[in-house]
Design a protein around this motif. Sequence first.
Motif, mmCIF file in Angstrom:
data_model
loop_
_atom_site.group_PDB
_atom_site.id
_atom_site.type_symbol
_atom_site.label_atom_id
_atom_site.label_comp_id
_atom_site.label_asym_id
_atom_site.label_seq_id
_atom_site.Cartn_x
_atom_site.Cartn_y
_atom_site.Cartn_z
ATOM 1 N N TRP A 1 7.722 10.514 0.409
ATOM 2 C CA TRP A 1 7.696 11.575 1.417
ATOM 3 C C TRP A 1 8.376 12.843 0.887
ATOM 4 O O TRP A 1 7.876 13.947 1.075
ATOM 5 N N GLN A 2 9.496 12.685 0.194
ATOM 6 C CA GLN A 2 10.187 13.847 -0.360
ATOM 7 C C GLN A 2 9.302 14.565 -1.376
ATOM 8 O O GLN A 2 9.214 15.799 -1.371
ATOM 9 N N HIS B 1 0.828 -1.216 0.000
ATOM 10 C CA HIS B 1 0.000 0.000 0.000
ATOM 11 C C HIS B 1 0.858 1.260 0.000
ATOM 12 O O HIS B 1 0.570 2.217 -0.713
ATOM 13 N N ALA B 2 1.920 1.263 0.806
ATOM 14 C CA ALA B 2 2.749 2.461 0.947
ATOM 15 C C ALA B 2 4.018 2.405 0.088
ATOM 16 O O ALA B 2 4.872 3.289 0.201
ATOM 17 N N ASN B 3 4.122 1.387 -0.766
ATOM 18 C CA ASN B 3 5.306 1.203 -1.611
ATOM 19 C C ASN B 3 6.601 1.202 -0.803
ATOM 20 O O ASN B 3 7.603 1.783 -1.219
ATOM 21 N N LEU B 4 6.566 0.577 0.363
ATOM 22 C CA LEU B 4 7.749 0.529 1.217
ATOM 23 C C LEU B 4 8.694 -0.545 0.709
ATOM 24 O O LEU B 4 8.281 -1.673 0.458
ATOM 25 N N ASP B 5 9.939 -0.177 0.558
ATOM 26 C CA ASP B 5 10.929 -1.138 0.102
ATOM 27 C C ASP B 5 12.131 -1.137 1.033
ATOM 28 O O ASP B 5 12.317 -2.055 1.801
ATOM 29 N N LYS B 6 12.912 -0.083 1.007
ATOM 30 C CA LYS B 6 14.109 -0.056 1.841
ATOM 31 C C LYS B 6 14.190 1.229 2.653
ATOM 32 O O LYS B 6 14.176 1.192 3.869
ATOM 33 N N ASN B 7 14.264 2.350 1.975
ATOM 34 C CA ASN B 7 14.423 3.627 2.664
ATOM 35 C C ASN B 7 13.064 4.190 3.051
ATOM 36 O O ASN B 7 12.224 4.444 2.193
ATOM 37 N N CYS B 8 12.875 4.367 4.343
ATOM 38 C CA CYS B 8 11.594 4.816 4.876
ATOM 39 C C CYS B 8 11.777 6.053 5.739
ATOM 40 O O CYS B 8 12.879 6.337 6.220
ATOM 41 N N VAL B 9 10.688 6.770 5.931
ATOM 42 C CA VAL B 9 10.653 7.922 6.822
ATOM 43 C C VAL B 9 9.505 7.693 7.796
ATOM 44 O O VAL B 9 8.397 7.344 7.385
ATOM 45 N N VAL B 10 9.779 7.863 9.069
ATOM 46 C CA VAL B 10 8.750 7.756 10.107
ATOM 47 C C VAL B 10 8.588 9.158 10.684
ATOM 48 O O VAL B 10 9.565 9.764 11.120
ATOM 49 N N ILE B 11 7.347 9.671 10.621
ATOM 50 C CA ILE B 11 7.111 11.020 11.126
ATOM 51 C C ILE B 11 6.077 10.977 12.251
ATOM 52 O O ILE B 11 5.233 10.083 12.300
ATOM 53 N N GLY B 12 6.179 11.946 13.126
ATOM 54 C CA GLY B 12 5.194 12.097 14.182
ATOM 55 C C GLY B 12 4.176 13.133 13.783
ATOM 56 O O GLY B 12 4.534 14.205 13.289
ATOM 57 N N VAL B 13 2.901 12.792 13.935
ATOM 58 C CA VAL B 13 1.807 13.693 13.572
ATOM 59 C C VAL B 13 0.820 13.734 14.739
ATOM 60 O O VAL B 13 -0.235 13.109 14.698
ATOM 61 N N ASN C 1 -1.115 12.704 17.391
ATOM 62 C CA ASN C 1 -1.544 11.503 18.107
ATOM 63 C C ASN C 1 -1.239 10.202 17.367
ATOM 64 O O ASN C 1 -1.646 9.134 17.799
ATOM 65 N N ARG C 2 -0.520 10.281 16.238
ATOM 66 C CA ARG C 2 -0.194 9.082 15.465
ATOM 67 C C ARG C 2 1.178 9.256 14.832
ATOM 68 O O ARG C 2 1.733 10.347 14.807
ATOM 69 N N ILE C 3 1.687 8.150 14.304
ATOM 70 C CA ILE C 3 2.881 8.211 13.481
ATOM 71 C C ILE C 3 2.469 7.894 12.048
ATOM 72 O O ILE C 3 1.393 7.313 11.814
ATOM 73 N N GLU C 4 3.291 8.276 11.109
ATOM 74 C CA GLU C 4 3.094 7.906 9.716
ATOM 75 C C GLU C 4 4.389 7.290 9.213
ATOM 76 O O GLU C 4 5.477 7.736 9.570
ATOM 77 N N ILE C 5 4.242 6.264 8.392
ATOM 78 C CA ILE C 5 5.391 5.579 7.799
ATOM 79 C C ILE C 5 5.296 5.771 6.291
ATOM 80 O O ILE C 5 4.292 5.405 5.677
#
Length: 143
Positions: free
Chosen positions: A120-121, A96-108, A110-114
């Motif tokens: 993300w860029q 769903h998020a096209n996650l492969d190797k390089n990821c960014v985890v952000i705080g928003v 009351n939740r986090i986003e991956i």
Amino acid sequence: MFMGEFQHTMDSKGRLTMPAKFREGLGEKFIVTRGLDGCLFGYPQAQWNQLEEKLAEMPLAKKDARTFVRFFYSAATECEIDKQGRINIPQSLKAHANLDKNCVVIGVSNRIEIWDESKWQDFSEVAEESFDEIAENMIDFGF
């Protein structure tokens, strides 16, 4: 409250390190599901419980409400942080998020986003270009 942006690498087994700054707030187990804009949302159990209450109040007679609830819940999974601070993300959520190797985890708040790092860029560049306009529109929300 979650805030900040952290780059992490997903290993070949699909494990992603959670930022140390977020681990206590997330707890040993937390919920990850499909997010909006092509990312994943992660909720501590208490926040997930509040969200569940709101979703339960959505009118079943409305097709959009049914669709949203199905989409949101069907991918939800409980993630457990291991001793190295990593979680294992299921294949369906990685896709769903096209996650492969390089990821960014952000705080928003009351939740986090991956996010996938390149996605993300791209999102950040577009948002930065229109940030002033978005801020002006926030007046409609009492900001």
